[in-house]
Design a protein around this motif. Sequence first.
Motif, PDB file in Angstrom:
ATOM      1  N   SER A   7      20.420  78.842 -39.479  1.00 53.19           N
ATOM      2  CA  SER A   7      19.757  78.834 -40.865  1.00 53.19           C
ATOM      3  C   SER A   7      20.559  79.627 -41.713  1.00 53.19           C
ATOM      4  O   SER A   7      20.237  79.801 -43.139  1.00 53.19           O
ATOM      5  CB  SER A   7      18.572  80.109 -40.542  1.00 53.19           C
TER       6      SER A   7
ATOM      7  N   MET B 270      18.162  82.614 -33.781  1.00 53.14           N
ATOM      8  CA  MET B 270      17.911  81.374 -33.160  1.00 53.14           C
ATOM      9  C   MET B 270      18.274  81.048 -31.743  1.00 53.14           C
ATOM     10  O   MET B 270      18.042  80.192 -31.237  1.00 53.14           O
ATOM     11  CB  MET B 270      18.835  80.273 -34.143  1.00 53.14           C
TER      12      MET B 270
ATOM     13  N   THR C 260      14.904  86.422 -46.173  1.00 51.67           N
ATOM     14  CA  THR C 260      13.888  85.752 -45.594  1.00 51.67           C
ATOM     15  C   THR C 260      13.441  85.987 -43.949  1.00 51.67           C
ATOM     16  O   THR C 260      14.365  86.993 -43.459  1.00 51.67           O
ATOM     17  CB  THR C 260      14.238  84.347 -45.726  1.00 51.67           C
ATOM     18  N   GLY C 261      12.495  85.571 -43.506  1.00 44.87           N
ATOM     19  CA  GLY C 261      12.101  85.762 -42.247  1.00 44.87           C
ATOM     20  C   GLY C 261      13.174  85.969 -41.091  1.00 44.87           C
ATOM     21  O   GLY C 261      13.240  86.815 -40.535  1.00 44.87           O
ATOM     22  N   CYS C 262      14.134  84.855 -41.193  1.00 45.72           N
ATOM     23  CA  CYS C 262      15.026  84.654 -40.052  1.00 45.72           C
ATOM     24  C   CYS C 262      16.347  85.833 -40.447  1.00 45.72           C
ATOM     25  O   CYS C 262      16.577  86.568 -39.508  1.00 45.72           O
ATOM     26  CB  CYS C 262      15.947  83.501 -40.043  1.00 45.72           C
TER      27      CYS C 262
ATOM     28  N   CYS D 217       8.995  82.531 -46.888  1.00 44.88           N
ATOM     29  CA  CYS D 217       9.827  81.630 -46.924  1.00 44.88           C
ATOM     30  C   CYS D 217       9.406  80.307 -46.196  1.00 44.88           C
ATOM     31  O   CYS D 217       9.234  80.189 -45.140  1.00 44.88           O
ATOM     32  CB  CYS D 217      11.261  82.077 -46.366  1.00 44.88           C
ATOM     33  N   TYR D 218       9.437  79.043 -46.965  1.00 44.62           N
ATOM     34  CA  TYR D 218       9.035  77.828 -46.374  1.00 44.62           C
ATOM     35  C   TYR D 218      10.173  76.959 -45.891  1.00 44.62           C
ATOM     36  O   TYR D 218      10.287  76.182 -45.046  1.00 44.62           O
ATOM     37  CB  TYR D 218       8.274  76.860 -47.599  1.00 44.62           C
ATOM     38  N   GLU D 219      11.244  76.952 -46.687  1.00 41.15           N
ATOM     39  CA  GLU D 219      12.630  76.662 -46.516  1.00 41.15           C
ATOM     40  C   GLU D 219      13.621  77.007 -47.554  1.00 41.15           C
ATOM     41  O   GLU D 219      13.427  77.522 -48.455  1.00 41.15           O
ATOM     42  CB  GLU D 219      12.564  75.005 -46.152  1.00 41.15           C
ATOM     43  N   ASN D 220      14.975  76.889 -47.032  1.00 35.35           N
ATOM     44  CA  ASN D 220      15.911  77.357 -47.840  1.00 35.35           C
ATOM     45  C   ASN D 220      17.161  76.499 -48.015  1.00 35.35           C
ATOM     46  O   ASN D 220      17.366  75.909 -46.899  1.00 35.35           O
ATOM     47  CB  ASN D 220      16.535  78.843 -47.369  1.00 35.35           C
TER      48      ASN D 220
ATOM     49  N   SER E  84      16.766  73.877 -38.897  1.00 30.54           N
ATOM     50  CA  SER E  84      16.643  75.255 -38.575  1.00 30.54           C
ATOM     51  C   SER E  84      15.127  75.709 -39.439  1.00 30.54           C
ATOM     52  O   SER E  84      14.243  76.381 -38.686  1.00 30.54           O
ATOM     53  CB  SER E  84      17.735  76.230 -38.865  1.00 30.54           C
ATOM     54  N   CYS E  85      15.134  75.333 -40.504  1.00 35.26           N
ATOM     55  CA  CYS E  85      14.189  75.943 -41.322  1.00 35.26           C
ATOM     56  C   CYS E  85      12.703  74.872 -41.132  1.00 35.26           C
ATOM     57  O   CYS E  85      11.528  75.556 -41.020  1.00 35.26           O
ATOM     58  CB  CYS E  85      14.107  75.500 -42.982  1.00 35.26           C
TER      59      CYS E  85
ATOM     60  N   CYS F 123      11.082  76.544 -38.344  1.00 33.09           N
ATOM     61  CA  CYS F 123      11.061  78.023 -38.288  1.00 33.09           C
ATOM     62  C   CYS F 123       9.227  78.299 -38.395  1.00 33.09           C
ATOM     63  O   CYS F 123       8.786  77.684 -39.400  1.00 33.09           O
ATOM     64  CB  CYS F 123      11.492  78.507 -39.365  1.00 33.09           C
TER      65      CYS F 123
ATOM     66  N   ASP G 144       7.941  81.426 -39.193  1.00 31.18           N
ATOM     67  CA  ASP G 144       7.736  82.821 -39.761  1.00 31.18           C
ATOM     68  C   ASP G 144       7.684  82.961 -41.398  1.00 31.18           C
ATOM     69  O   ASP G 144       8.727  83.416 -41.843  1.00 31.18           O
ATOM     70  CB  ASP G 144       8.698  83.789 -39.246  1.00 31.18           C
TER      71      ASP G 144
ATOM     72  N   LYS H 177       3.038  75.172 -42.370  1.00 28.16           N
ATOM     73  CA  LYS H 177       4.701  75.441 -41.917  1.00 28.16           C
ATOM     74  C   LYS H 177       4.609  75.260 -40.239  1.00 28.16           C
ATOM     75  O   LYS H 177       5.572  74.246 -39.713  1.00 28.16           O
ATOM     76  CB  LYS H 177       5.149  76.861 -42.065  1.00 28.16           C
TER      77      LYS H 177
HETATM   78  S1  SF4 Z   1      12.278  78.808 -43.404  1.00 29.99           S
HETATM   79 FE1  SF4 Z   1      14.623  78.751 -42.966  1.00 29.99          FE
HETATM   80  S2  SF4 Z   1      15.604  80.458 -44.477  1.00 29.99           S
HETATM   81 FE2  SF4 Z   1      13.390  80.554 -44.415  1.00 29.99          FE
HETATM   82  S3  SF4 Z   1      12.868  82.130 -42.696  1.00 29.99           S
HETATM   83 FE3  SF4 Z   1      12.846  80.373 -41.828  1.00 29.99          FE
HETATM   84  S4  SF4 Z   1      14.827  79.446 -40.865  1.00 29.99           S
HETATM   85 FE4  SF4 Z   1      14.915  81.386 -42.610  1.00 29.99          FE
END
Ligand code: SF4
Length: 382
Positions: A32, A79, A196-198, A235-238, A294-295, A298, A300, A360
């Motif tokens: 991520s 991860m 963000t969560g990660c 956070c939904y995505e980055n 990865s997003c 996720c 979280d 999500k």
């Molecule tokens: S969506 Fe992506 S950037 Fe956001 S917390 Fe989850 S892994 Fe991290």
Amino acid sequence: MVEHFETFVPLLKRSKGFEELKKEVIDQDLCSGCGNCSAFCKNIDLDENSKPYLVSDCTLEKGSIKCSLEGTCYDACPMVPYDFKKLEEKIFGSVGKDWIGNYIKIVAARSKDKRILERCQDGGVATSLLIAAIENNFVNAVTIVKGWKFWKESVKVTNDINEIIEASGTKYLRSSTPNAFGKNLRYFRRIAVIGTGCQIAGIRKFMTESSLKNLIEKTKESEVPVDVYLIGLFCYENFPMKDFEETIKQKYNITLEDIKKMDIKKGIVYIYTKDGREIKEKVAKALGKVAPSSCKLCKDFTARLSDISLGSVGTKAGYTTVIIRTKKGMELFEKAVEKGYIEVSEEVNVDEILKTAQSKLKYYEKEANRRKELGLRIVENW
Ligand code: SF4
Ligand SMILES: Cc1cc2nc3c(=O)[nH]c(=O)nc-3n(C[C@H](O)[C@H](O)[C@H](O)COP(=O)(O)OP(=O)(O)OC[C@H]3O[C@@H](n4cnc5c(N)ncnc54)[C@H](O)[C@@H]3O)c2cc1C
Ligand code: SF4
Ligand code: SF4
């Protein structure tokens, strides 16, 4: 008021290093770009998409107890296979009953500072809390993301109030605040980290797992005990910077320097440029291909392991949703209210937060099924 790290904790046996991190996470599109792996290791750098790579030899000898005095990338990564519910239970005493996680209180709030309200993303609570944390001696410094440029130029640890105000606003780019935190911990021992969560999950590992906690202590160059405040962002995505930059250039003829503000609300992305243009498009259409696996994998959404989580979902425009999770978080928030940094409203639509967290999970299922069919690894850490 503050929880201090223990000064001595025995090292746990560890067995994996960068080679495995690359094989299991980075090469599988599961990275991520959080920057936890590079936070304490001089051998790792992050590229323009925040992807880690070795700049000098990894000093780990496989099977040895520790990798180096600097840090341990594999163990810090959010991860790699890991049970975050167990970690949540360790921190909060229980696992949250739903995807909002554990909390003491949920409120809406906004900054009372005009300079912040002019620049911020939602209610300016993030900026106000960071400033309150410094001015009221909760911490010595905070992480910020100054601009849309490459994270190395944008992500900083600072105690300059004007700089913190200038950094208001969400940059939807992987911006490695844990990396800045780790690299600066020896100078500023008490830091508030926003992420963000990660990013928050990785730092919680550092602060809780004894092997990693011990490594943090080894950064010590003063007698000031380490103390960290974790401010999480929904956070939904980055997006990886280089991929994002190329996409907006090609689709809309916009450069990163052109962006005044970007927002993502209810599946629509809004990009406002400094010269007055406004792009409005479905996120999936505009940036679907830029969002990393990865997003998508996720779960979280609300940064469950933070001291305080902040987001826009759940409140009306101009306010920030605030989930206060820990005693530390509550003390900081109450100080910010008492001293007039922020004002509070009780109106939060918790169902809306849960609905977004649920959506999500659907995103997760879709991506997990796709990857399973291809025989690729999936992340099941929550
Ligand atoms: S969506 Fe992506 S950037 Fe956001 S917390 Fe989850 S892994 Fe991290
Ligand atoms: C990648 C990303 C995705 C998000 N997605 C959602 C979402 O889907 N739904 C939702 O409700 N909220 C989302 N948020 C949170 C939301 O955009 C706001 O950050 C939050 O509501 C706080 O608003 P504010 O006005 O209080 O913050 P401000 O006072 O404007 O301060 C924002 C703070 O965040 C820091 N920052 C900016 N960009 C980053 C970054 N990339 N990484 C780490 N720190 C950063 C800045 O330095 C600043 O200190 C997201 C945030 C990020 C970074
Ligand atoms: S020395 Fe340790 S932290 Fe650095 S790359 Fe090797 S295993 Fe990772
Ligand atoms: S997810 Fe974070 S810790 Fe893991 S490899 Fe990527 S940048 Fe490093």
